[in-house]
Design an enzyme around this catalytic site. Structure first.
Site, PDB file in Angstrom:
ATOM      1  N   SER A  43       0.559  -1.468   0.361  1.00 10.04           N
ATOM      2  CA  SER A  43       0.001  -0.051  -0.274  1.00 10.04           C
ATOM      3  C   SER A  43       0.697   1.286   0.137  1.00 10.04           C
ATOM      4  O   SER A  43       1.824   1.120   0.402  1.00 10.04           O
ATOM      5  CB  SER A  43      -1.046  -0.084   1.349  1.00 10.04           C
ATOM      6  OG  SER A  43      -1.426  -1.187   1.256  1.00 10.04           O
TER       7      SER A  43
HETATM    8  N1  SAH Z   1      -1.009  -3.402   3.596  1.00 10.43           N
HETATM    9  C1  SAH Z   1      -0.658  -4.644   2.315  1.00 10.43           C
HETATM   10  C2  SAH Z   1      -1.708  -4.592   1.441  1.00 10.43           C
HETATM   11  C3  SAH Z   1      -1.372  -5.565   0.507  1.00 10.43           C
HETATM   12  S1  SAH Z   1      -2.191  -5.894  -1.220  1.00 10.43           S
HETATM   13  C4  SAH Z   1       0.371  -3.875   2.087  1.00 10.43           C
HETATM   14  O1  SAH Z   1       0.737  -3.279   2.821  1.00 10.43           O
HETATM   15  O2  SAH Z   1       1.579  -4.568   1.732  1.00 10.43           O
HETATM   16  C5  SAH Z   1      -4.493  -6.453  -0.006  1.00 10.43           C
HETATM   17  C6  SAH Z   1      -3.411  -7.552   0.101  1.00 10.43           C
HETATM   18  O3  SAH Z   1      -5.659  -7.980   0.176  1.00 10.43           O
HETATM   19  C7  SAH Z   1      -2.948  -9.203  -0.970  1.00 10.43           C
HETATM   20  O4  SAH Z   1      -2.151  -9.401  -0.575  1.00 10.43           O
HETATM   21  C8  SAH Z   1      -4.721  -9.402  -1.233  1.00 10.43           C
HETATM   22  O5  SAH Z   1      -4.118 -10.674  -1.096  1.00 10.43           O
HETATM   23  C9  SAH Z   1      -5.022  -9.967   0.119  1.00 10.43           C
HETATM   24  N2  SAH Z   1      -6.617 -10.032   0.155  1.00 10.43           N
HETATM   25  C10 SAH Z   1      -7.881 -10.045  -1.238  1.00 10.43           C
HETATM   26  N3  SAH Z   1      -8.855 -10.766  -0.462  1.00 10.43           N
HETATM   27  C11 SAH Z   1      -8.359 -11.213   0.639  1.00 10.43           C
HETATM   28  C12 SAH Z   1      -8.908 -11.713   1.790  1.00 10.43           C
HETATM   29  N4  SAH Z   1     -10.385 -11.942   1.256  1.00 10.43           N
HETATM   30  N5  SAH Z   1      -8.658 -11.708   3.090  1.00 10.43           N
HETATM   31  C13 SAH Z   1      -7.607 -12.283   3.048  1.00 10.43           C
HETATM   32  N6  SAH Z   1      -7.063 -11.334   2.170  1.00 10.43           N
HETATM   33  C14 SAH Z   1      -7.156 -10.652   0.754  1.00 10.43           C
END
Ligand code: SAH
Length: 219
Positions: free
Chosen positions: A69
């Site tokens: 993010s």
């Molecule tokens: N805050 C994190 C954001 C990663 S992007 C960072 O800064 O690295 C969002 C993430 O949500 C992805 O890794 C994706 O795999 C996850 N995601 C999407 N749907 C999800 C769900 N139903 N349960 C858990 N994780 C989920």
């Protein structure tokens, strides 16, 4: 994994300060949030090839078609999470690289983090361990159904957008608790739901762009 706590070269401190200044210019006011961002080595949460861009205020690829993010949105959501004092139990959905996890962990009691992609979960687990963030539990699981066994949560924070607000998450919110999440399809808004004595109160914060919250888990 090797962890370099010194950061990337001599510019690291200055580059990080520039990011903090930018976040302040964009309206981030909470000093504990700014401090946590300043102290969190974002370059450890991206691939080495991208480490030189780690303190830019942008999302960056982390593999598996996902992104770390943008610092601004991490700061904004963390600010919203602690706006009413220190939450004891926090559920984080979509922990990805673990960056948001690392930023919020020092400011709250316990973090329960869910990630649906196992490869990302394993990498983030190594980082969280290296940084000695002992109040974090990471689990391979589907955030659409939450983490019933540990509920209720004072704060639930999501980094992936469901089309509409999942009922399970509302059910796992403590009285007085707060759910912070992006909602929508092509057009998304960052939404805050407060559980109050008069019922659920929804506030739309700002337009955002997140990956979709997808059902089930991936190996
Ligand atoms: N805050 C994190 C954001 C990663 S992007 C960072 O800064 O690295 C969002 C993430 O949500 C992805 O890794 C994706 O795999 C996850 N995601 C999407 N749907 C999800 C769900 N139903 N349960 C858990 N994780 C989920």
């Amino acid at each position: 994994m090797t962890v370099d706590r010194r950061g990337i070269g001599m510019t690291s401190k200055r580059t990080r300060e520039r990011l903090i200044q930018r976040l302040m210019d964009q309206g981030i006011k909470d000093y504990s949030v700014l401090d946590s961002i300043r102290e969190t080595p974002r370059h450890l949460f991206v691939d080495e090839a991208l480490a030189h861009r780690a303190y830019e205020d942008t999302a960056l690829p982390i593999g598996f078609n996902q992104t770390i993010s943008q610092p601004y949105i991490v700061a904004r959501m963390t600010e919203l999470a602690i706006a009413h004092g220190k939450p004891e139990k926090v559920l984080e959905i979509g922990s990805g690289s673990g960056y948001q996890t690392a930023v919020i962990a020092p400011l709250v009691g316990q973090v329960y983090a869910l990630e649906r992609i196992r490869g990302l979960l394993e990498k983030s687990r190594a980082r969280i361990r290296e940084l000695r963030l002992r109040n974090v539990q990471l689990r391979h699981g589907d955030g659409l159904v939450g983490w019933a066994k540990e509920a209720p949560f004072d704060v639930i924070i999501a980094a992936a957008a469901p089309e509409r607000i999942p009922g399970e998450l509302l059910e796992q919110l403590a009285p007085g608790g707060r759910l912070i999440l992006p909602v929508g399809g092509v057009k998304q808004s960052l939404v805050v739901i407060d559980s109050t004595e008069e019922g659920l109160k929804e506030t739309v914060v700002e337009p955002v762009t997140f990956v979709p919250m997808l059902p089930g888990t991936l190996r």
